[in-house]
Design an enzyme around this catalytic site. Structure first.
Site, PDB file in Angstrom:
ATOM      1  N   GLY A   1      21.663  11.166  25.698  1.00  0.00           N
ATOM      2  CA  GLY A   1      22.273  12.382  26.240  1.00  0.00           C
ATOM      3  C   GLY A   1      22.518  12.325  27.738  1.00  0.00           C
TER       4      GLY A   1
ATOM      5  CB  SER B   1      24.233   5.284  28.638  1.00  0.00           C
ATOM      6  OG  SER B   1      24.432   5.388  27.254  1.00  0.00           O
TER       7      SER B   1
ATOM      8  CB  ALA C   1      30.966   8.518  29.989  1.00  0.00           C
ATOM      9  CB  ALA C   2      27.611   5.841  33.279  1.00  0.00           C
TER      10      ALA C   2
ATOM     11  CG  ASP D   1      29.324  12.808  28.253  1.00  0.00           C
ATOM     12  OD1 ASP D   1      29.075  14.012  28.402  1.00  0.00           O
ATOM     13  OD2 ASP D   1      28.604  12.039  27.588  1.00  0.00           O
TER      14      ASP D   1
HETATM   15  O1  PMV Z   1      26.745  12.115  25.502  1.00  0.00           O
HETATM   16  P1  PMV Z   1      25.920  13.284  25.143  1.00  0.00           P
HETATM   17  O2  PMV Z   1      24.898  13.007  24.101  1.00  0.00           O
HETATM   18  O3  PMV Z   1      25.408  13.977  26.339  1.00  0.00           O
HETATM   19  O4  PMV Z   1      26.856  14.378  24.417  1.00  0.00           O
HETATM   20  C1  PMV Z   1      27.932  14.969  25.031  1.00  0.00           C
HETATM   21  C2  PMV Z   1      28.080  16.367  24.678  1.00  0.00           C
HETATM   22  C3  PMV Z   1      28.679  16.747  23.328  1.00  0.00           C
HETATM   23  O5  PMV Z   1      29.173  18.063  23.523  1.00  0.00           O
HETATM   24  C4  PMV Z   1      27.603  16.759  22.262  1.00  0.00           C
HETATM   25  C5  PMV Z   1      29.805  15.841  22.869  1.00  0.00           C
HETATM   26  C6  PMV Z   1      31.081  15.966  23.688  1.00  0.00           C
HETATM   27  O6  PMV Z   1      31.931  15.070  23.550  1.00  0.00           O
HETATM   28  O7  PMV Z   1      31.264  16.937  24.433  1.00  0.00           O
END
Ligand code: PMV
Length: 316
Positions: free
Chosen positions: A105, A108, A110-111, A152
Site C-alpha cells: 500500500g 512501490s 508506481a515509484a 498512485d
Molecule cells: O497501491 P495501493 O495498495 O496503495 O492502492 C491504491 C489505491 C486503490 O484505490 C486501492 C487503487 C487505485 O488504483 O486507486
C-alpha cells in the site's frame, strides 16, 4: 553518455482508497522516507538495442527481450522507447532498487515505474515532463491494479499532497499547518490487484451498498481536504476513523490492520485507518509530537514489522 539516476518516493492514501477507482475524490501524500531508484549506465561495447535489467530486490537479472510482455519493469522501459519511437537504443544497463516494501500500500509499483521512466527518458536525451511521466506510469499501473484510478502515479510523480478525482485535473493541497503520521506495516503482503478485483466483484453483485460506501468515502475526502488545509487535527482524526469504518464495511480491512488501528488509538493517536489496497500492508495514525512515541511502541507491540514517521507540511 554519463550514467543517469532518478528516484521517486513512496506514498500513502489519507482518504478515499477504492472509492477513488469509482470516481470519488481521494487524498494522497508522498512519503519521502522510502523511495525507488533507477540508475542507467551505458554499455558502449555491447551492440545497440541490448538492454540489461538488474533488480536485486526481486532477484532479477535479465535482458529486456527475455522479459514477458506484461512484466512491469519491461513495460516501463517499452513505454518510453515506444513514446520516443526508438527501436534500437544504445546498449545500457538499468539497475532498479527500492526501499518501498512490495504489495504494502506504499506505492512501490508506481515509484519504480516513475523512476525508470524518468531515468530512461533522460538517458535517451528527452527527459519527459511530469504529466507524461505520470501518464506512462499509469499504463504500468494497470498491471499492478487492474483498473487503477491513477492516484498512485499522480502523487508519486508530482511528489506533493494531491486531491485526486479520476478524469479531473489534479489539485495540489495547501498544507499550512504541518501534521505528523505514523505508518505501521502489518508485514502481510497483499497485492492491490486482488483486492481491487474483489471490490469490483462485490460492486457488481451489491452495487447499491457499494455505491453508498463509495459516496460516504468521497464525502470524507471532501471534508478531509478542509481539515488538512485548515489544520483541523481533531476533525482530520475523526474523518480517518470514519474512513476506516467505511473500508471495514467494504471488506478490505483485516484483523492485523484493525489491531494496529485500535492499538494506535488506545495509545493516543488522534485518528487512524488502513491505507492503500488493504487486507494487509500499512495503516496510518495521526499523532502529535507528544503521542508519537507511545503510538509507535503500541503498534510495534501489536505486531507491526516496521514503522515510519512522516510529517506532512508546507514543503511536502
Ligand atoms: O497501491 P495501493 O495498495 O496503495 O492502492 C491504491 C489505491 C486503490 O484505490 C486501492 C487503487 C487505485 O488504483 O486507486
Amino acid at each position: 553518455m554519463p550514467a543517469i539516476y532518478a528516484s521517486a518516493p513512496g506514498k500513502i492514501i489519507i482518504f478515499g482508497e477504492h472509492a477513488v477507482v469509482y470516481g470519488r475524490p481521494a487524498i494522497a501524500i508522498p512519503v519521502t522516507q522510502v523511495n525507488a531508484k533507477a540508475v542507467i549506465t551505458p554499455n558502449p561495447l555491447s551492440p545497440p538495442g541490448k538492454i540489461r535489467v538488474v533488480a536485486p530486490d526481486i532477484a532479477l537479472m535479465a535482458d529486456l527481450d527475455q522479459l514477458p510482455a506484461g512484466h512491469p519493469l519491461a513495460t516501463s522501459i517499452r513505454c518510453v522507447l515506444a513514446s520516443l519511437k526508438i527501436s534500437r537504443p544504445p546498449s545500457l544497463t538499468l539497475r532498479v532498487t527500492s526501499t518501498i516494501p512490495l504489495a504494502a500500500g506504499l506505492g512501490s509499483g508506481a515509484a519504480v515505474s516513475v523512476a525508470i521512466i524518468r531515468a530512461l527518458s533522460a538517458f535517451l536525451g528527452h527527459p519527459f515532463p511530469d504529466d507524461q511521466v505520470s501518464e506512462l506510469s499509469f499504463q504500468v499501473e494497470k498491471i499492478h491494479h487492474g483498473t487503477p484510478s491513477g492516484i498512485d502515479n499522480s502523487v508519486i510523480t508530482y511528489g506533493k499532497p494531491v486531491f485526486f478525482a479520476r478524469g479531473k485535473p489534479i489539485e495540489f493541497l495547501e498544507v499550512t499547518h504541518p501534521f505528523m503520521l505514523v505508518i505501521g506495516d502489518t508485514g502481510v503482503r497483499s497485492p492491490t490487484v486482488e483486492v481491487v478485483a474483489d471490490v469490483r466483484q462485490r460492486w457488481l453483485t451489491e452495487s447499491n451498498l457499494m455505491e453508498r460506501l463509495f459516496d460516504a468515502a468521497g464525502a470524507v475526502a471532501l471534508e478531509g481536504r478542509q481539515a488538512v488545509e485548515g489544520g483541523d487535527y481533531p476533525l482530520l482524526g475523526q474523518l480517518m476513523n470514519r474512513n476506516h469504518a467505511i473500508l471495514q464495511e467494504m471488506n478490505v480491512s483485516s484483523l492485523d490492520l484493525d489491531r494496529l488501528v485500535e492499538a494506535s488509538l488506545v495509545a493516543g493517536a488522534v485518528g487512524a485507518k488502513l491505507s492503500g489496497g488493504g487486507r494487509g500492508g500499512n495503516m496510518i495514525a495521526l499523532v502529535t509530537p507528544e503521542s508519537s512515541a507511545k503510538v509507535i511502541d503500541a503498534i510495534q507491540a501489536n505486531g507491526a514489522v516496521r514503522t515510519i514517521v512522516t510529517t506532512v507540511g508546507p514543503r511536502n
